[in-house]
Enzyme design. Sequence first.
Site: not given
Ligand code: AMP
Length: 280
Positions: A33, A37, A61, A153, A185, A187
Site C-alpha cells: 500500500l 491506495h 492478470q 481498468q 505505484s 511498481r
Molecule cells: P493496485 O494495487 O496497483 O492494483 O491498485 C489498486 C487500486 O488503487 C486501483 O484501483 C488503482 O487504480 C488504485 N491506485 C493505484 N495507484 C494509485 C494512485 N497513485 N492514485 C490513486 N489510485 C491509485
Amino acid sequence: MDMIRSVSEMQQKAISARTAGQTISFVPTMGFLHQGHLSLLEEGRKRGDLLVLSIFVNPTQFGQGEDFDDYPRDLQQDSELAKKAGVDIIFAPEAADMYPSGYATYVDVEGITESLCGASRPGHFRGVCTVVSKLFNIIQPHVALFGNKDFQQLAVIKRMTLDMNLPVEILGMPIFREPDGLAMSSRNVYLNPDQRRQALVLSQSLLQAKQLVSSGKIDSAEIILELQKNIKKQPDARIDYIQICHQLTLQDQTHIDADSVLLLAVYFGKTRLIDNGFLM
Ligand code: AMP
C-alpha cells in the site's frame, strides 16, 4: 480490524453485514500500500459502515514473463497502514482458494479491452474482470473504489458492472502523486535512482501536452510526436504507447476536445509505468 483469508468466511461476513443493514464499501488492491491506495480507503471509509480492503496479487492478470513473482508484497506493513486508515476487514485470500483445481470460468469484456494496456498485455483485463467479479460476489459491496491511475481498468470495470447488472456503484478516484509529480505505484520500488528521475517525464508529458493544447494545438498526431521526442531523450525510456483517446470509448481521437485523455505507458528499464490525464 479483522484479517480474513478464507473465501467462504468473507462471504459469510458480507452476508451477515448486509442482513444487519450495513453498507459495505470496498477497495480492491494488490497490496504494498501507498498513499494512492490510502486515498481510496479514506473515501471508502466515508462511504460504508463496513470498509473492506482486499489484498490479492491476482495471478490471472499477469502474462508470461511479467512480474507476478517479483511483485512487491508486505502484508505486515499493509495491515498497519490499513488499521490506521480505519479498515474493518482485510481480505487476503490464497490463490488456491480463489482458483481451486478445476477452475474454468472467466469474464471477458470486449472492445475497450483490446487497445492500450489490453494490446500490450493480452489476457490482462480478462484476469482483472474475473477477479473483480469474484471479489464482488464474495464481498458484496454497495460501493467499490478504483483509481483513475488505471484509467482503462476503471472504464472496463464500469462497462462490466453495467453489462452484467452488478448492483455495485463504481467510484473513480483522482491520481495521487509524489510531490515531484510521479504517479504513486507499487511498481515504483523497482526503479533505480536514475530511472526514478527519468520517470518524471511521464507527468511532464501530461503538462507538456496540456500546454500545447492551451497554445492552440489540437492535432493529436502533432502533440504525440512532440511528446515522443521528449520521452526519447531519457536513455532508459522505451515507449509502449502514447495515445489520445475519448474518455468513454477509449477510441483514438484525431483532434482534441473536452473528452480527450492522454494515456501513456513507458518502460524504464524493465519497469513499465502508466499515467494519464485530461487535456482540457
Ligand atoms: P493496485 O494495487 O496497483 O492494483 O491498485 C489498486 C487500486 O488503487 C486501483 O484501483 C488503482 O487504480 C488504485 N491506485 C493505484 N495507484 C494509485 C494512485 N497513485 N492514485 C490513486 N489510485 C491509485
